[in-house]
Design an enzyme around this catalytic site. Structure first.
Site, mmCIF file in Angstrom:
data_model
loop_
_atom_site.group_PDB
_atom_site.id
_atom_site.type_symbol
_atom_site.label_atom_id
_atom_site.label_comp_id
_atom_site.label_asym_id
_atom_site.label_seq_id
_atom_site.Cartn_x
_atom_site.Cartn_y
_atom_site.Cartn_z
ATOM 1 N N GLU A 18 39.356 -24.866 -17.636
ATOM 2 C CA GLU A 18 39.044 -25.278 -19.013
ATOM 3 C C GLU A 18 38.078 -26.457 -18.981
ATOM 4 O O GLU A 18 38.252 -27.380 -18.180
ATOM 5 C CB GLU A 18 40.338 -25.673 -19.739
ATOM 6 C CG GLU A 18 40.091 -26.062 -21.185
ATOM 7 C CD GLU A 18 41.386 -26.165 -21.975
ATOM 8 O OE1 GLU A 18 42.177 -25.187 -21.976
ATOM 9 O OE2 GLU A 18 41.603 -27.228 -22.575
ATOM 10 N N HIS A 149 56.766 -25.843 -28.625
ATOM 11 C CA HIS A 149 55.726 -26.612 -29.319
ATOM 12 C C HIS A 149 56.380 -27.820 -29.985
ATOM 13 O O HIS A 149 57.522 -27.747 -30.447
ATOM 14 C CB HIS A 149 55.035 -25.710 -30.364
ATOM 15 C CG HIS A 149 53.907 -26.385 -31.071
ATOM 16 N ND1 HIS A 149 54.068 -27.011 -32.287
ATOM 17 C CD2 HIS A 149 52.615 -26.551 -30.721
ATOM 18 C CE1 HIS A 149 52.895 -27.524 -32.657
ATOM 19 N NE2 HIS A 149 51.994 -27.252 -31.727
HETATM 20 P P1 FAD Z 1 50.760 -21.791 -33.587
HETATM 21 O O1 FAD Z 1 50.907 -20.698 -32.604
HETATM 22 O O2 FAD Z 1 50.398 -21.431 -34.986
HETATM 23 O O3 FAD Z 1 52.112 -22.638 -33.563
HETATM 24 C C1 FAD Z 1 52.185 -23.893 -34.222
HETATM 25 C C2 FAD Z 1 53.631 -24.156 -34.652
HETATM 26 O O4 FAD Z 1 53.972 -23.285 -35.705
HETATM 27 C C3 FAD Z 1 54.656 -23.927 -33.549
HETATM 28 O O5 FAD Z 1 55.669 -24.890 -33.685
HETATM 29 C C4 FAD Z 1 55.182 -22.539 -33.825
HETATM 30 O O6 FAD Z 1 56.524 -22.353 -33.363
HETATM 31 C C5 FAD Z 1 55.104 -22.483 -35.344
HETATM 32 N N1 FAD Z 1 54.810 -21.130 -35.843
HETATM 33 C C6 FAD Z 1 53.888 -20.259 -35.361
HETATM 34 N N2 FAD Z 1 53.877 -19.130 -36.087
HETATM 35 C C7 FAD Z 1 54.801 -19.291 -37.077
HETATM 36 C C8 FAD Z 1 55.229 -18.482 -38.157
HETATM 37 N N3 FAD Z 1 54.695 -17.280 -38.383
HETATM 38 N N4 FAD Z 1 56.214 -18.979 -38.980
HETATM 39 C C9 FAD Z 1 56.753 -20.215 -38.772
HETATM 40 N N5 FAD Z 1 56.359 -21.025 -37.755
HETATM 41 C C10 FAD Z 1 55.392 -20.572 -36.929
HETATM 42 N N6 FAD Z 1 43.537 -27.802 -30.007
HETATM 43 C C11 FAD Z 1 42.256 -27.966 -30.465
HETATM 44 O O7 FAD Z 1 42.045 -28.618 -31.502
HETATM 45 N N7 FAD Z 1 41.186 -27.429 -29.792
HETATM 46 C C12 FAD Z 1 41.341 -26.696 -28.653
HETATM 47 O O8 FAD Z 1 40.374 -26.222 -28.071
HETATM 48 C C13 FAD Z 1 42.671 -26.502 -28.151
HETATM 49 N N8 FAD Z 1 42.903 -25.764 -27.028
HETATM 50 C C14 FAD Z 1 44.190 -25.542 -26.598
HETATM 51 C C15 FAD Z 1 44.393 -24.741 -25.471
HETATM 52 C C16 FAD Z 1 45.696 -24.497 -24.994
HETATM 53 C C17 FAD Z 1 45.880 -23.613 -23.780
HETATM 54 C C18 FAD Z 1 46.807 -25.076 -25.658
HETATM 55 C C19 FAD Z 1 48.204 -24.840 -25.134
HETATM 56 C C20 FAD Z 1 46.611 -25.873 -26.782
HETATM 57 C C21 FAD Z 1 45.301 -26.116 -27.272
HETATM 58 N N9 FAD Z 1 45.066 -26.888 -28.417
HETATM 59 C C22 FAD Z 1 43.768 -27.081 -28.869
HETATM 60 C C23 FAD Z 1 46.175 -27.555 -29.117
HETATM 61 C C24 FAD Z 1 46.731 -26.693 -30.288
HETATM 62 O O9 FAD Z 1 45.744 -26.545 -31.275
HETATM 63 C C25 FAD Z 1 47.948 -27.423 -30.849
HETATM 64 O O10 FAD Z 1 48.999 -27.438 -29.923
HETATM 65 C C26 FAD Z 1 48.445 -26.936 -32.220
HETATM 66 O O11 FAD Z 1 49.417 -27.876 -32.695
HETATM 67 C C27 FAD Z 1 49.132 -25.576 -32.208
HETATM 68 O O12 FAD Z 1 48.246 -24.559 -32.061
HETATM 69 P P2 FAD Z 1 48.806 -23.056 -31.794
HETATM 70 O O13 FAD Z 1 47.636 -22.175 -31.820
HETATM 71 O O14 FAD Z 1 49.657 -23.042 -30.598
HETATM 72 O O15 FAD Z 1 49.689 -22.875 -33.117
#
Ligand code: FAD
Length: 287
Positions: A18, A149
């Site tokens: 990354e 998370h």
């Molecule tokens: P989600 O998958 O939407 O989850 C977020 C929260 O919502 C979790 O607690 C989950 O349990 C809950 N949730 C999910 N779906 C539902 C649903 N349908 N109903 C109720 N609750 C739900 N951030 C950046 O800004 N830029 C980046 O480039 C970046 N790269 C990353 C790369 C990796 C490999 C990782 C692990 C993280 C990265 N992040 C990045 C951080 C990420 O944006 C944050 O951790 C953010 O808070 C969550 O994103 P997510 O896509 O995992 O969210």
């Protein structure tokens, strides 16, 4: 090439990296020599982070992902967050990705930015996955969290939400960093039980300075095993020793993960070619 094909063709543990674009105040060219060194290590793919800001934050991600793929000859994955984006903004980003021949997207919700009212078209990463899937043509990756998370009620609720992300179209997962492999194996078990059967890469961050550890722990809540804390405390005032200890710790984690047959190792390089090269050299023959 789509990441799914990389997994299908290789049938071994994948090694991916990354990188992040430079801050808007620095010219984009400021990272080019580092990218060249990092790509010369020939990882299976390199992913490029997406700035937390939202509006048109994709342009540098797109430019760097395009350079990696079209000029440096390594497959790339562009990260994309949706918390601050409308559907129209996502459409614009997807067409830019297409125009640059980018085939792989890490679809993320992103974090709220202080003082910025979040948009409401996409509430979770799963909404973004479903939307990208409906447009067609992209491999979709998603993020996962071995320790749950930080916003999730508990680890079980989190893994059930993760299953929604898979059902919405995510083909592959990349994990948050962790320092204790046992935490990752327990997460894999929960994922299996929840019916998640896509490849899952283990996120490994070689810790090379003290500020990095403090920032990381406050941001993502990764727990630090006593063995790790001891090493970091012993060398905190000796930068070179701390860097070497951080590399050694990461290599030990990776060797054990590979011998347990994990699908992939995703190395958070922090744009540091020296660290990426040391780790790659140490594990290359094991892959
Ligand atoms: P989600 O998958 O939407 O989850 C977020 C929260 O919502 C979790 O607690 C989950 O349990 C809950 N949730 C999910 N779906 C539902 C649903 N349908 N109903 C109720 N609750 C739900 N951030 C950046 O800004 N830029 C980046 O480039 C970046 N790269 C990353 C790369 C990796 C490999 C990782 C692990 C993280 C990265 N992040 C990045 C951080 C990420 O944006 C944050 O951790 C953010 O808070 C969550 O994103 P997510 O896509 O995992 O969210």
């Amino acid at each position: 090439m789509k990441i799914t094909s990389i997994f299908e063709q290789n049938k071994r543990t994948i090694l991916s990296f990354e990188v992040f674009p430079p801050k808007k105040t620095s010219p984009i060219e400021s990272v080019f020599s580092k990218l060249e060194e990092i790509c010369a290590l020939k990882p299976d793919f390199v992913s490029v982070t997406y700035g937390a800001g939202g509006t048109l934050g994709h342009s540098r991600t797109c430019e760097i992902a395009s350079k990696i793929k079209n000029e440096l000859g390594v497959e790339s994955v562009a990260h994309l967050t949706c918390v601050n984006s409308t559907r129209e903004m996502i459409d614009e980003t997807l067409s830019d990705f297409r125009a640059h021949n980018i085939e792989n997207i890490l679809a993320l919700r992103g974090d709220r930015v202080e003082g910025v009212e979040p948009q409401t078209d996409f509430l979770y990463a799963s909404d973004l996955c479903a939307y990208i899937k409906s447009k067609g043509g992209f491999h979709i990756s998603g993020a996962c969290y071995p320790e749950g998370h930080i916003d999730a009620e508990n680890e079980i609720a989190d893994v059930l939400n993760l299953k929604k992300k898979i059902d919405s179209g995510a083909d592959h997962l990349i994990s948050q960093l962790f320092f204790d492999n046992a935490v990752f194996y327990r997460f894999l078990e929960r994922a299996q039980i929840a019916g998640i059967h896509v490849p899952v890469e283990a996120g490994i961050m070689p810790v090379t300075n003290k500020n990095q550890i403090e920032r990381m722990v406050s941001l993502c809540g990764a727990s630090l095993p006593p063995k790790f804390v001891k090493i970091m405390q012993k060398y905190e005032s000796k930068p070179e020793a701390l860097r070497d200890a951080g590399i050694a710790y990461a290599v030990e984690q990776i060797v054990e993960l590979i011998s347990n047959g994990v699908d992939g190792i995703h190395l958070y390089t922090m744009n540091n070619p020296y660290v990426a090269a040391k780790i790659t050299a140490a594990v290359r023959n094991l892959l």
